[in-house]
Design a protein around this motif. Structure first.
Motif, PDB file in Angstrom:
ATOM      1  N   ASN A  69       0.821  -1.208   0.000  1.00  0.00           N
ATOM      2  CA  ASN A  69       0.000   0.000   0.000  1.00  0.00           C
ATOM      3  C   ASN A  69       0.861   1.268   0.000  1.00  0.00           C
ATOM      4  O   ASN A  69       0.560   2.240  -0.677  1.00  0.00           O
ATOM      5  N   ALA A  70       1.928   1.267   0.782  1.00  0.00           N
ATOM      6  CA  ALA A  70       2.838   2.422   0.833  1.00  0.00           C
ATOM      7  C   ALA A  70       4.243   1.879   1.013  1.00  0.00           C
ATOM      8  O   ALA A  70       4.427   0.735   1.441  1.00  0.00           O
ATOM      9  N   GLN A  71       5.246   2.677   0.743  1.00  0.00           N
ATOM     10  CA  GLN A  71       6.624   2.204   0.820  1.00  0.00           C
ATOM     11  C   GLN A  71       7.157   2.257   2.245  1.00  0.00           C
ATOM     12  O   GLN A  71       8.106   2.977   2.557  1.00  0.00           O
ATOM     13  N   VAL A  72       6.496   1.488   3.098  1.00  0.00           N
ATOM     14  CA  VAL A  72       6.892   1.450   4.511  1.00  0.00           C
ATOM     15  C   VAL A  72       6.910   0.013   5.011  1.00  0.00           C
ATOM     16  O   VAL A  72       6.236  -0.840   4.448  1.00  0.00           O
ATOM     17  N   ASN A 142      12.932   0.801   2.128  1.00  0.00           N
ATOM     18  CA  ASN A 142      14.307   0.535   1.719  1.00  0.00           C
ATOM     19  C   ASN A 142      15.264   0.491   2.915  1.00  0.00           C
ATOM     20  O   ASN A 142      16.467   0.348   2.743  1.00  0.00           O
TER      21      ASN A 142
ATOM     22  N   PRO B  30      18.269   1.042  -2.685  1.00  0.00           N
ATOM     23  CA  PRO B  30      17.753   2.188  -3.436  1.00  0.00           C
ATOM     24  C   PRO B  30      16.236   2.290  -3.312  1.00  0.00           C
ATOM     25  O   PRO B  30      15.548   1.279  -3.172  1.00  0.00           O
ATOM     26  N   VAL B  31      15.748   3.527  -3.317  1.00  0.00           N
ATOM     27  CA  VAL B  31      14.301   3.736  -3.238  1.00  0.00           C
ATOM     28  C   VAL B  31      13.677   3.302  -4.551  1.00  0.00           C
ATOM     29  O   VAL B  31      14.068   3.767  -5.613  1.00  0.00           O
ATOM     30  N   ALA B  32      12.721   2.383  -4.461  1.00  0.00           N
ATOM     31  CA  ALA B  32      12.069   1.923  -5.689  1.00  0.00           C
ATOM     32  C   ALA B  32      11.105   2.998  -6.159  1.00  0.00           C
ATOM     33  O   ALA B  32      10.519   3.723  -5.375  1.00  0.00           O
ATOM     34  N   ALA B  33      10.958   3.085  -7.484  1.00  0.00           N
ATOM     35  CA  ALA B  33       9.985   4.038  -8.027  1.00  0.00           C
ATOM     36  C   ALA B  33       8.594   3.604  -7.586  1.00  0.00           C
ATOM     37  O   ALA B  33       8.263   2.430  -7.622  1.00  0.00           O
ATOM     38  N   ALA B  34       7.817   4.549  -7.100  1.00  0.00           N
ATOM     39  CA  ALA B  34       6.467   4.209  -6.663  1.00  0.00           C
ATOM     40  C   ALA B  34       5.485   4.545  -7.780  1.00  0.00           C
ATOM     41  O   ALA B  34       5.604   5.589  -8.413  1.00  0.00           O
ATOM     42  N   PRO B 382       6.856   8.470   3.322  1.00  0.00           N
ATOM     43  CA  PRO B 382       5.838   7.426   3.144  1.00  0.00           C
ATOM     44  C   PRO B 382       5.121   7.038   4.444  1.00  0.00           C
ATOM     45  O   PRO B 382       3.998   6.534   4.382  1.00  0.00           O
ATOM     46  N   ILE B 385       1.651   8.695   4.558  1.00  0.00           N
ATOM     47  CA  ILE B 385       0.599   8.495   3.546  1.00  0.00           C
ATOM     48  C   ILE B 385       0.164   7.034   3.502  1.00  0.00           C
ATOM     49  O   ILE B 385       0.091   6.425   2.443  1.00  0.00           O
ATOM     50  N   GLN B 386      -0.123   6.475   4.671  1.00  0.00           N
ATOM     51  CA  GLN B 386      -0.525   5.066   4.726  1.00  0.00           C
ATOM     52  C   GLN B 386      -2.041   4.891   4.734  1.00  0.00           C
ATOM     53  O   GLN B 386      -2.599   4.129   3.953  1.00  0.00           O
ATOM     54  N   ARG B 412       9.751  11.640  -3.286  1.00  0.00           N
ATOM     55  CA  ARG B 412      11.039  11.104  -2.829  1.00  0.00           C
ATOM     56  C   ARG B 412      12.079  11.203  -3.930  1.00  0.00           C
ATOM     57  O   ARG B 412      13.227  11.599  -3.714  1.00  0.00           O
TER      58      ARG B 412
END
Lengths: 469, 694
Positions: A69-72, A142, B30-34, B382, B385-386, B412
């Motif tokens: 749902n979110a990058q967490v 990450n 690395p931060v993945a593209a969302a 992030p 924004i959950q 990001r």
């Protein structure tokens, strides 16, 4: 243990306390109409959470629940040790251990745990309860490795030294002062909860979670080390990872970081025979931190996984949640509604628990007068039951809470841990809400009649000890 | 019994496993593209812009409606209108009175609230998806059919007035109010409510404001959660389809106001610390420089490891929590920098803040500083924004600033891909030390001189009245005693050091023959044990002084006679090199005060704010006359064991150590407290017969 009135459930709609009886009658008529419409709609239970569980050879339980749902991600570790596991010479050890977990390990400087998490943009939290001690980090996905590594480092190599013990003893003295001694109604609430247990047959639930000053003065590295080696072990721990992660990669990391930690001894069995305690009695206490009096009724309640728990929790909401609860309406004028009303199970336990009903008296009103209203309201429900509208409101409140705790990764992790600890297994998380929705008005009446009786509890009258300003 | 080879093998395996455990925190991947949020926008025929974010994970829906009716649209004489309106929308609307609205949303386990910011008034509602009709109904009623019941209006207005009055009592809020007014001038972002403007607002004004500003074509509605597009369309059309009205007048766009750096000093006589708030107007929230600017702000003063914290707290210990902030408004933005400092370092702190502002513009920010700021900003993003409520809020914020919903998921990447040149450019755009407004709230008699050397300065009272130095600078006063206040009395002071009582001082003044006798007995552990007797004439003029006792085990004795313009006698005291005896025979000016007698005369001085006396004092321990100044610095409340009193605070300077006296404002001016600079000692008055318990 939730100290009283420390977590008030408030609605965001401004409260209007100046209601006339006629308005209340009218609005309940409107509600009766509205309820019949709502009753027709289909109740949607919370979406199911994916659950994968396994155990490492060293005994560490692992739960994985991915969700993109979110990058967490959240990394949660629960240790099966709490206030109830303290022996008479170990009062305060559970909290002390929780605090010491942040004072450094082989590869993490004292205080660096929180700093590393916040530099990564994350949050960390911990808490000591009656039955368990829990820790979690919520991080951008990450940084999953950081979260797993920090928990692993302190599990495998926590630094215990005299400086840390001395500092944390002082921190706990301060905590005791502002959370108990200076917090109005905290001491009475603890007394009411503990007095139902006999300290010789159930010391675990019969003593205070934060000990009085002086109790920890004899705590040293040597005296607390056995507590850690008994309880802070992989065998006694459960790791939960939720959120935006790949299970295969996570499993590899978990094996790498946790796999070689020695499992630890079998922990002692917890026993508790509540005894007759002070059931059926009336106690009075002077609270030096309170300017107004108050009253509480404390009843014996079953363990969390008991069949009656859902009905009891809904009964608590009907009695005390919101501006239209039984107690809010019955006590308007008698009680200081701003200071709050409480009606619920005091904590989650796998052993005998307590259901408390508490209210702060208004200026000039006696504690006994408030106690009489509390008693009358419990009897009212035990004899006449609750309305469909009330039960629906309570179920909606509970359901909304359950749904909300499945939106953020840290809350999902805690919900899974809760199910695994208090409901017997992690996948009970997807069945538990259904038990609450299935509670009938008859069930609520029945549990009120069984548990909220004079013989099954005690009455506590609080006298104010602080002069008003 | 395991074989040695096997044991060795096992220990090798164990050490390999142990060797695999990292000894340092593992790095981030690395931060993945969302993927961009799958929003589905649509517009009603009446112009209402709707954005739907479908998400069927959980049976919950979040609604958020923003209307261009923020505090910036208040008529200035009725400042507070938008805020009152927001509080009232949910207190009775449609067919429900206030209690029924509360009851209805509670019944379905949902929530309903309204809030305002400078640009928008926003209504939000959350509910289980099966009850979305109820939630939408309540939200629509609140927006389109609020009762604004006169009794509720009165209640809410009274609460708002009480709130403003409580705010105004805090110096941080005083600084903020004056800063905004000074920075924005006549721009609507300066509008702040006062009890006067709030009392000007009636039901008709609230309704007129609502009708003028609540127009569909200027409103934004976001729906996030468990609802399909078809159901969302129907829900919104049923609720808002009949809502009519042309677009309301927008706020005019304004360019940043540039004036040369200037200071407004708000004089608060009792202030022991100074609240500093400085800054300038700058870019709006939707500006393309905004992302880079947030990173610069983080480095500068936006975190607990920022440059401001390192300089003002860690290195210099001047402030506990200096900070900076960049606003995020639709219109003209602002950058602000603030700190709360001890009065004595006020001008130094302002100079250092200006220096840091210059530095951030010219520096190339070090990679470690930048990376840390970027990591904290992109890392925490992030987490916020959950939930559906959080996602609805984030989308609404973007839509209100005219940004696409994808700006949320791009955040990001955007922040991490900026070049160093972009940061320098953002710093130069946003941080303007040469055209900033500096507001200081503090005691002008202590800080005016230092501040006036930094930039042009104006001094005002908290209510805005202009003040001149004459209003707060010490006024030279003639040393005159009000002899009617030299009346018999007895005082007891406890001597306290770091919270522990270490001694007692008891003093009495009584009539003796045709004059006065002041007796003071001081006992401080085994350090001092002394009795002083001062005899004076009825006018407080010196006649004799006799002092005897022990200091650090050594006997001390002073006997002096004041007569005919001279002081004569002997002083056996503890000097810097041990006990010494001095023969005294010195010419003294009229009005001479023995340094042991000053405390006796304090109650009889003609006390008033800002006064300064020059006092000739005979220092018997040094065998000479010294000129000391006693300056009244402040008036305020002092609390001692004897109770709480209004008191003058005055510094006695010119001797080795500064001594500060706190005397009661009411005559006779009783000594309540005494502190000695550079020591932990304080003397505090304890109750006498006439005191009430504190």
């Amino acid at each position: 243990m939730n100290l009283p009135l420390s977590e008030r459930r408030t609605s965001l709609v401004p409260q209007n306390n100046s209601c006339s009886t006629i308005r209340r009658l009218l609005s309940s008529l409107l509600l009766a109409v509205a309820v019949s419409q709502i009753g027709a709609a289909q109740t949607k239970l919370p979406g199911a959470l994916p659950v994968e569980q396994y155990k490492l050879p060293n005994g560490l339980e692992v739960i994985l629940s991915p969700d993109h749902n979110a990058q967490v991600v959240a990394v949660s570790v629960w240790y099966d040790v709490g206030v109830r596991d303290e022996g008479p010479k170990q009062a305060g050890y559970a909290h002390l251990a929780e605090n010491l977990m942040f004072d450094g390990s082989a590869n993490v400087q004292p205080g660096a745990h929180l700093r590393l998490v916040s530099q990564a943009g994350g949050d960390a939290s911990s808490d000591t309860e009656d039955d368990i001690t829990r820790f979690y980090e919520v991080l951008p996905s990450n940084q999953l490795a950081l979260g797993l590594w920090l928990e692993a480092d302190r599990l495998r190599s926590l630094t215990l030294n005299d400086t840390a013990v001395t500092v944390e003893r002082r921190v706990m003295r301060d905590e005791r002062r502002y959370r108990v001694d200076q917090q109005a109604y905290a001491s009475p609430f603890l007394l009411g909860t503990e007095a139902l247990f006999d300290s010789t047959t159930c010391y675990g639930y019969a003593h205070a979670p934060l000990p009085p000053p002086g109790a920890l003065d004899s705590a040293t590295v040597a005296s607390i080390r056995p507590f850690f080696s008994t309880y802070y072990t992989p065998r006694n721990a459960r790791l939960t990872v939720t959120g935006d992660f790949d299970p295969a990669a996570a499993k590899d990391m978990i094996t790498k970081y946790y796999g070689d930690i020695p499992g630890g001894p079998e922990r002692p069995k917890f026993t508790c025979t509540p005894g007759t305690g002070a059931a059926g009695s009336r106690k009075e206490i002077k609270d030096q931190a309170a300017q107004l009096g108050g009253a509480g009724l404390f009843f014996r309640a079953p363990a969390h996984d008991h069949a009656d728990t859902p009905a009891l929790e809904l009964l608590g909401l009907i009695l005390g949640q919101g501006a239209h609860s039984r107690l809010a309406v019955a006590l308007s004028g008698e009680a200081n509604l701003v200071a709050g009303i409480q009606a619920d199970l005091v904590s989650r336990r796998r052993g005998p628990s307590v259901f408390a009903v508490f209210a702060v008296a208004n200026t000039g009103v006696s504690g006994d007068s408030v106690a009489a209203v509390l008693r009358a309201q419990t009897v009212e429900i035990a004899t006449k039951g609750v309305t469909d509208a009330e039960l629906t409101r309570a179920k909606n409140f509970f359901l909304a809470g359950a749904v909300n705790s499945r939106q953020r990764v840290q809350d999902i992790a805690e919900a899974l841990q809760h199910a695994a600890t208090f409901l017997g297994s992690a996948d009970a998380v997807n069945k538990d809400v259904g038990r609450y929705m299935a509670v009938t008005a008859e069930d609520v009446k029945r549990v009120a009649a069984s548990y909220l009786t004079q013989q099954n509890g005690l009455t506590l009258i609080v006298q104010p000890g602080r002069a008003s300003s | 019994m395991k074989s040695p080879a096997l044991l060795l093998g096992l220990s090798l395996i164990a050490s390999n496993a142990a060797a695999q455990f990292p000894t340092a925190p593992p790095p981030a991947t690395p931060v993945a593209a969302a993927p961009a949020p799958a929003v589905q926008p649509f517009v009603l025929p009446n112009g209402l812009k709707v954005t739907l974010l479908e998400n069927h994970r959980q049976p919950v829906v979040s609604l958020a409606l923003s209307l261009p009716a923020g505090t910036a649209y208040d008529p200035p004489s009725q400042a507070g209108t938008a805020d009152l309106l927001a509080s009232l929308l949910t207190r009775g609307a449609g067919s429900r009175d206030a209690d029924s609205v509360a009851s209805a949303i509670e019944q379905v386990g949902g929530s309903l609230s309204a809030a305002v910011d400078p640009d928008f008034l926003t209504l939000t509602a959350d509910a289980l998806s099966e009850h979305i009709d109820v939630a939408m109904g309540l939200l629509t009623d609140a927006a389109l059919r609020p009762h604004l019941d006169p009794q509720e209006v009165d209640k809410v207005r009274a609460q708002a007035i009480a709130s403003v009055q409580a705010d105004n009592a805090q110096s941080g809020n005083v600084a903020s109010r004056i800063f905004l007014a000074g920075l924005y001038g006549s721009h609507p972002y300066a509008i702040r409510s006062t009890p006067l403007t709030l009392n000007n607002i009636g039901r008709r004004d609230l309704e007129a404001f609502r009708l003028a500003r609540f127009r569909p074509s200027a409103a934004q509605l976001v729906i996030a959660g468990d609802i399909t597009l078809a159901d969302a369309r129907k829900l919104v059309t049923d609720a808002f389809g009949d809502w009519k009205g042309v677009a309301p007048t927008p706020l005019p766009a304004r360019s940043p106001i540039r004036a040369k750096t200037r200071i407004i000093l708000v004089h608060v006589p009792s202030a022991e610390t100074s609240s500093i708030l400085m800054g300038n107007t700058t870019i709006r929230g939707g500006d393309s420089t905004y992302y880079a600017a947030t990173v610069v702000d983080r480095v500068f003063g936006g975190s607990s490891s920022s440059r401001l914290v390192r300089s003002l707290r860690d290195e210099r210990r001047w402030a506990e929590s200096p900070a900076s902030a960049l606003s995020q408004t639709n219109g003209l933005g602002m950058y602000q920098v603030g700190a709360e400092v001890r009065a004595t370092v006020t001008d130094s702190a302002v100079r250092e803040l200006l220096a840091q502002m210059r530095k951030i513009r010219t520096d190339t920010i070090a990679p470690e500083e930048l990376q840390r700021a970027q990591a904290e900003l992109t890392g925490s993003f992030p987490l916020g924004i959950q939930s559906m409520n959080q996602q609805a809020g984030a989308i609404l914020k973007a839509r209100r600033m005219g940004l696409p919903a994808s700006s949320i998921t791009n955040y990001r990447k955007q922040v991490t891909s900026l070049s160093p040149a972009r940061f320098r450019s953002a710093a130069r755009t946003v941080v303007r030390p040469d055209s900033c407004l500096i507001v200081v709230v503090g005691n002008a008699s202590q800080v005016y001189k230092g501040l006036s050397a930094i930039a042009p300065i104006a001094v005002i009272g908290p209510d805005g009245t202009a003040l001149t130095p004459a209003d707060f600078e010490p006024k030279v006063a003639v040393l005159e005693l009000d002899t009617t206040l030299l009346v018999p009395r007895k005082d007891s002071l406890l001597v306290v050091a770091q919270g522990r009582t270490v001694g007692v001082q008891v003093s009495t003044l009584e009539r003796s023959g045709d004059g006065l006798l002041y007796t003071e007995t001081t006992n401080i552990g085994n350090v001092i044990s002394q009795t002083t007797k001062v005899s004076m004439d009825r006018g407080g003029r010196m006649r004799n002084l006799a002092q005897a006792g022990k200091m650090r085990g050594q006997d001390t004795k002073i006997d002096l006679a004041y007569d005919g313009g001279k002081v004569k006698g002997s002083a056996h005291v503890l000097g810097p090199n041990g006990p010494m005896t001095l023969a005294v025979d010195t010419i003294v000016p009229a009005g001479i005060v023995d340094d042991n007698a000053l405390q006796a005369l304090l109650p009889a001085l003609k006390w008033g704010p800002n006064l300064r006396w020059t006092i000739p004092v005979f220092a018997s321990g040094q065998n000479r006359v010294r000129t000391l100044t006693l300056t009244v610095r402040a008036v305020g409340t002092v609390t001692v064991p004897a109770g709480s009193f209004q008191a003058y605070m005055a510094d006695l300077e010119g001797d080795e150590q500064k001594v500060t006296f706190y005397v009661s404002v009411d005559p006779p001016h009783r000594l309540l407290r005494l502190t000695v600079a550079g020591t932990p000692l304080e003397f505090v008055a304890v109750p006498t017969g006439g005191d009430r318990a504190p």
